[in-house]
Design a protein around this motif. Structure first.
Motif, PDB file in Angstrom:
ATOM      1  N   ALA A   1     -14.581 -50.576   1.847  1.00 39.16           N
ATOM      2  CA  ALA A   1     -14.114 -50.780   0.471  1.00 39.16           C
ATOM      3  C   ALA A   1     -13.902 -52.267   0.194  1.00 39.16           C
ATOM      4  N   TYR A   2     -13.252 -52.960   1.117  1.00 40.92           N
ATOM      5  CA  TYR A   2     -12.994 -54.385   0.911  1.00 40.92           C
ATOM      6  C   TYR A   2     -14.285 -55.198   1.007  1.00 40.92           C
ATOM      7  N   ARG A   3     -15.185 -54.768   1.874  1.00 42.90           N
ATOM      8  CA  ARG A   3     -16.467 -55.458   1.973  1.00 42.90           C
ATOM      9  C   ARG A   3     -17.275 -55.308   0.686  1.00 42.90           C
ATOM     10  N   LEU A   4     -17.350 -54.091   0.142  1.00 41.54           N
ATOM     11  CA  LEU A   4     -18.089 -53.879  -1.103  1.00 41.54           C
ATOM     12  C   LEU A   4     -17.443 -54.635  -2.263  1.00 41.54           C
ATOM     13  N   ALA A   5     -16.121 -54.625  -2.309  1.00 39.30           N
ATOM     14  CA  ALA A   5     -15.430 -55.356  -3.379  1.00 39.30           C
ATOM     15  C   ALA A   5     -15.763 -56.841  -3.310  1.00 39.30           C
ATOM     16  N   ALA A   6     -15.863 -57.386  -2.076  1.00 31.28           N
ATOM     17  CA  ALA A   6     -16.198 -58.796  -1.908  1.00 31.28           C
ATOM     18  C   ALA A   6     -17.658 -59.075  -2.249  1.00 31.28           C
ATOM     19  N   GLU A   7     -18.545 -58.171  -1.870  1.00 27.93           N
ATOM     20  CA  GLU A   7     -19.970 -58.374  -2.127  1.00 27.93           C
ATOM     21  C   GLU A   7     -20.308 -58.251  -3.606  1.00 27.93           C
ATOM     22  N   LEU A   8     -19.671 -57.303  -4.292  1.00 22.49           N
ATOM     23  CA  LEU A   8     -20.033 -56.986  -5.670  1.00 22.49           C
ATOM     24  C   LEU A   8     -19.091 -57.600  -6.694  1.00 22.49           C
ATOM     25  N   GLY A   9     -18.023 -58.222  -6.234  1.00 18.15           N
ATOM     26  CA  GLY A   9     -17.061 -58.781  -7.170  1.00 18.15           C
ATOM     27  C   GLY A   9     -16.306 -57.716  -7.933  1.00 18.15           C
ATOM     28  N   CYS A  10     -15.986 -56.615  -7.264  1.00 14.29           N
ATOM     29  CA  CYS A  10     -15.319 -55.477  -7.913  1.00 14.29           C
ATOM     30  C   CYS A  10     -13.802 -55.564  -7.772  1.00 14.29           C
ATOM     31  N   THR A  11     -13.120 -54.940  -8.710  1.00 10.51           N
ATOM     32  CA  THR A  11     -11.704 -54.646  -8.531  1.00 10.51           C
ATOM     33  C   THR A  11     -11.596 -53.272  -7.876  1.00 10.51           C
ATOM     34  N   ILE A  12     -10.529 -53.066  -7.156  1.00  9.17           N
ATOM     35  CA  ILE A  12     -10.324 -51.773  -6.494  1.00  9.17           C
ATOM     36  C   ILE A  12      -9.357 -50.949  -7.333  1.00  9.17           C
ATOM     37  N   GLU A  13      -9.791 -49.775  -7.699  1.00  9.56           N
ATOM     38  CA  GLU A  13      -8.944 -48.879  -8.497  1.00  9.56           C
ATOM     39  C   GLU A  13      -7.610 -48.664  -7.785  1.00  9.56           C
ATOM     40  N   GLU A  14      -6.519 -48.586  -8.527  1.00  7.00           N
ATOM     41  CA  GLU A  14      -5.194 -48.516  -7.925  1.00  7.00           C
ATOM     42  C   GLU A  14      -5.022 -47.281  -7.046  1.00  7.00           C
ATOM     43  N   ARG A  15      -5.477 -46.131  -7.493  1.00  2.00           N
ATOM     44  CA  ARG A  15      -5.335 -44.928  -6.665  1.00  2.00           C
ATOM     45  C   ARG A  15      -6.140 -45.081  -5.378  1.00  2.00           C
ATOM     46  N   THR A  16      -7.330 -45.657  -5.490  1.00  2.00           N
ATOM     47  CA  THR A  16      -8.150 -45.905  -4.301  1.00  2.00           C
ATOM     48  C   THR A  16      -7.438 -46.859  -3.359  1.00  2.00           C
ATOM     49  N   ARG A  17      -6.795 -47.896  -3.907  1.00  2.00           N
ATOM     50  CA  ARG A  17      -6.060 -48.843  -3.078  1.00  2.00           C
ATOM     51  C   ARG A  17      -4.958 -48.131  -2.283  1.00  2.00           C
ATOM     52  N   GLN A  18      -4.272 -47.217  -2.915  1.00  2.22           N
ATOM     53  CA  GLN A  18      -3.216 -46.462  -2.231  1.00  2.22           C
ATOM     54  C   GLN A  18      -3.797 -45.613  -1.110  1.00  2.22           C
ATOM     55  N   TRP A  19      -4.928 -44.985  -1.385  1.00  2.00           N
ATOM     56  CA  TRP A  19      -5.588 -44.176  -0.355  1.00  2.00           C
ATOM     57  C   TRP A  19      -6.026 -45.032   0.822  1.00  2.00           C
ATOM     58  N   LEU A  20      -6.531 -46.210   0.554  1.00  4.87           N
ATOM     59  CA  LEU A  20      -6.961 -47.110   1.627  1.00  4.87           C
ATOM     60  C   LEU A  20      -5.793 -47.468   2.533  1.00  4.87           C
ATOM     61  N   GLN A  21      -4.649 -47.761   1.935  1.00  2.00           N
ATOM     62  CA  GLN A  21      -3.471 -48.104   2.720  1.00  2.00           C
ATOM     63  C   GLN A  21      -2.996 -46.910   3.557  1.00  2.00           C
ATOM     64  N   GLN A  22      -3.087 -45.719   2.990  1.00  2.00           N
ATOM     65  CA  GLN A  22      -2.654 -44.515   3.696  1.00  2.00           C
ATOM     66  C   GLN A  22      -3.553 -44.212   4.901  1.00  2.00           C
ATOM     67  N   GLU A  23      -4.824 -44.508   4.784  1.00  2.00           N
ATOM     68  CA  GLU A  23      -5.780 -44.144   5.829  1.00  2.00           C
ATOM     69  C   GLU A  23      -6.023 -45.259   6.834  1.00  2.00           C
ATOM     70  N   ALA A  24      -5.449 -46.450   6.605  1.00  2.00           N
ATOM     71  CA  ALA A  24      -5.766 -47.623   7.419  1.00  2.00           C
ATOM     72  C   ALA A  24      -5.497 -47.412   8.903  1.00  2.00           C
ATOM     73  N   ALA A  25      -4.397 -46.750   9.231  1.00  2.00           N
ATOM     74  CA  ALA A  25      -4.037 -46.571  10.638  1.00  2.00           C
ATOM     75  C   ALA A  25      -5.072 -45.752  11.400  1.00  2.00           C
ATOM     76  N   LYS A  26      -5.886 -44.974  10.680  1.00  2.00           N
ATOM     77  CA  LYS A  26      -6.893 -44.130  11.331  1.00  2.00           C
ATOM     78  C   LYS A  26      -8.124 -44.908  11.767  1.00  2.00           C
ATOM     79  N   LEU A  27      -8.150 -46.208  11.489  1.00  2.00           N
ATOM     80  CA  LEU A  27      -9.262 -47.018  11.987  1.00  2.00           C
ATOM     81  C   LEU A  27      -9.353 -46.961  13.509  1.00  2.00           C
ATOM     82  N   GLY A  28      -8.243 -46.640  14.159  1.00  2.00           N
ATOM     83  CA  GLY A  28      -8.246 -46.526  15.611  1.00  2.00           C
ATOM     84  C   GLY A  28      -9.137 -45.422  16.137  1.00  2.00           C
ATOM     85  N   THR A  29      -9.548 -44.501  15.271  1.00  2.00           N
ATOM     86  CA  THR A  29     -10.437 -43.414  15.697  1.00  2.00           C
ATOM     87  C   THR A  29     -11.908 -43.798  15.581  1.00  2.00           C
TER      88      THR A  29
END
Length: 432
Positions: free
Chosen positions: A172-200
């Motif tokens: 999500a952050y890579r695409l936002a940087a590549e495309l110059g996008c803003t991240i929808e607020e609900r999506t931002r919340q979901w990203l924060q909630q799922e971040a710890a699962k990167l360990g999988t």
């Protein structure tokens, strides 16, 4: 290469029929390693190719993503058998394969669900959930990606889709940087909630995604968010200060351009996001990359802690350590206001000159020539002599085009030096 996207590339009023016509033109111009009509009737073009074609930023040899109702790996093998290329089985359970043919990478996946629409609803973001039916030449957009594209908005299709592959958090952050996008607020919340699962996720995939992010033009706007995401998984991650300043404008101002700009800016960003040795090791970076990070971090810290200018010995060691990576250090120091831009320009100019004897330290005579001229044998004394000559050469105290003068300096050193003792440090000199 296609031009970079701008905010006006996709109109909010663009109808599906217009999008289909635009995609038909773009696809016709591509020359994949097989004819489009060799694909099954229900083949869909999906993901980045569709998005980038609508943005007007499609490359000549883009990575292609195709979906078929079933038999994806079998299709890859059929294409390779007829038109050549190498097949890689990505996921035998989910029926995902890859065909590599010259500059082309074609990923083929079976639908994740009973229908094309069901498959699209399981994708990560609406911008990647648009499809082009190759045979019918129609545009499919059940998730509203076209409108999000027009508004430069990154929106996750569903929270469960992040859970299915937590690497999508970083994407999500890579695409936002590549495309110059803003991240929808609900999506931002979901990203924060799922971040710890990167360990999988396999660490190789995490590192590859971070590297792609750091090469994006607008990456510096997303680096602190990315570092926060990494900390949710790796609490020891401590990003370097100044990440938000590592933009193209800074690199251009110091004199970098082209691929050199992209490479050194990306490395400075990645090193700063990783931040700690434990994170570098946890992500299973290559030994070369780990050494590269250690040297850059060492000199970043030395510079930050220095109360006086670097000594000659320190300067020489810095350039020995960072022969290939000096621009990255300059960018890191500039981002923290620890180096004046004029001085950074000067040192970059010197680094770009392969004949500069400090930025590219070398002994002016080879070991074989010194042995022959001075009747020396291989051993520690010869190594110390070459180190001495390299040091003198780096600071302009040798007449490099006068071999006799260099040999005179070598003879004098041999008369005065005590074998196997370190060379005395020199007086302090202006540091880079």
């Amino acid at each position: 290469m296609g031009r970079e996207a701008t905010a006006g590339d996709v109109r909010s009023s663009l109808a599906p029929e217009e999008a289909a016509a635009h995609l038909t033109t773009a696809v016709t111009r591509l020359s994949p390693p097989f004819p489009w009509n060799a694909l099954p009737a229900e083949t869909l073009l999906v993901g980045g190719v569709v998005r980038d074609a609508l943005l007007g930023r499609l490359r000549d040899n883009p990575d292609v993503d195709l979906t078929v109702p079933h038999g994806a790996i079998r299709l890859c093998r059929q294409l390779a058998s007829r038109w050549g290329g190498t097949v890689v089985v990505l996921d035998p359970v989910r029926d995902m394969g890859r065909l590599v043919h010259g500059p082309w990478t074609v990923d083929v996946a079976a639908w994740d669900g009973p229908t094309m629409e069901a498959d699209l609803w399981r994708r990560d973001f609406s911008l990647n959930a648009m499809a082009y039916h190759l045979k019918q030449r129609t545009f499919r957009d059940p998730c509203g990606g076209l409108q999000d594209l027009a508004q430069r908005r990154l929106r996750c299709v569903a929270a469960a889709n992040l859970t299915a592959d937590p690497l999508r958090v970083l994407r999500a952050y890579r695409l936002a940087a590549e495309l110059g996008c803003t991240i929808e607020e609900r999506t931002r919340q979901w990203l924060q909630q799922e971040a710890a699962k990167l360990g999988t996720v396999a660490t190789e995939r995490v590192l590859a995604e971070l590297e792609r992010l750091c090469r994006a033009p607008q990456a510096h706007h997303r680096l602190l968010e990315t570092a926060t995401v990494l900390q949710a998984w790796l609490p020891m991650a401590q990003p370097w200060p100044g990440l938000e300043c590592l933009g193209h404008q800074l690199a251009v101002a110091v004199g970098l351009e082209g691929e050199s700009l992209t490479r050194h800016l990306a490395w400075a960003r990645l090193a700063g996001v990783l931040g700690a040795q434990s994170v570098v090791e946890r992500l299973v970076c290559s030994r070369r990359r780990q050494r590269q990070w250690q040297r850059l971090n060492h000199w970043r810290q030395v510079w930050a802690e220095a109360t006086t200018e670097l000594t000659e010995d320190q300067q020489l060691q810095l350039h020995l350590d960072l022969t290939k990576d000096l621009p990255a250090l300059l960018l890191v120091l500039l981002a923290r206001n620890q180096l004046a831009p004029e001085k950074a320009k000067l040192w970059l100019c010197r680094w770009q000159d392969p004949a500069d004897s400090l930025c590219h330290p070398r002994c002016p005579l080879s070991g074989h020539r010194l042995q022959a001229a001075l009747s020396l044998s291989p051993g520690p004394q010869l190594g110390e002599l070459m180190t001495f000559l390299r040091h003198e050469n780096a600071f302009g105290r040798l007449a490099v085009h006068d071999e006799a003068s260099i040999l005179d300096s070598a003879r004098q050193w041999l008369q005065e030096a005590v074998p196997s003792q370190p060379i005395p440090g020199r007086k302090k000199h202006g540091s880079p």
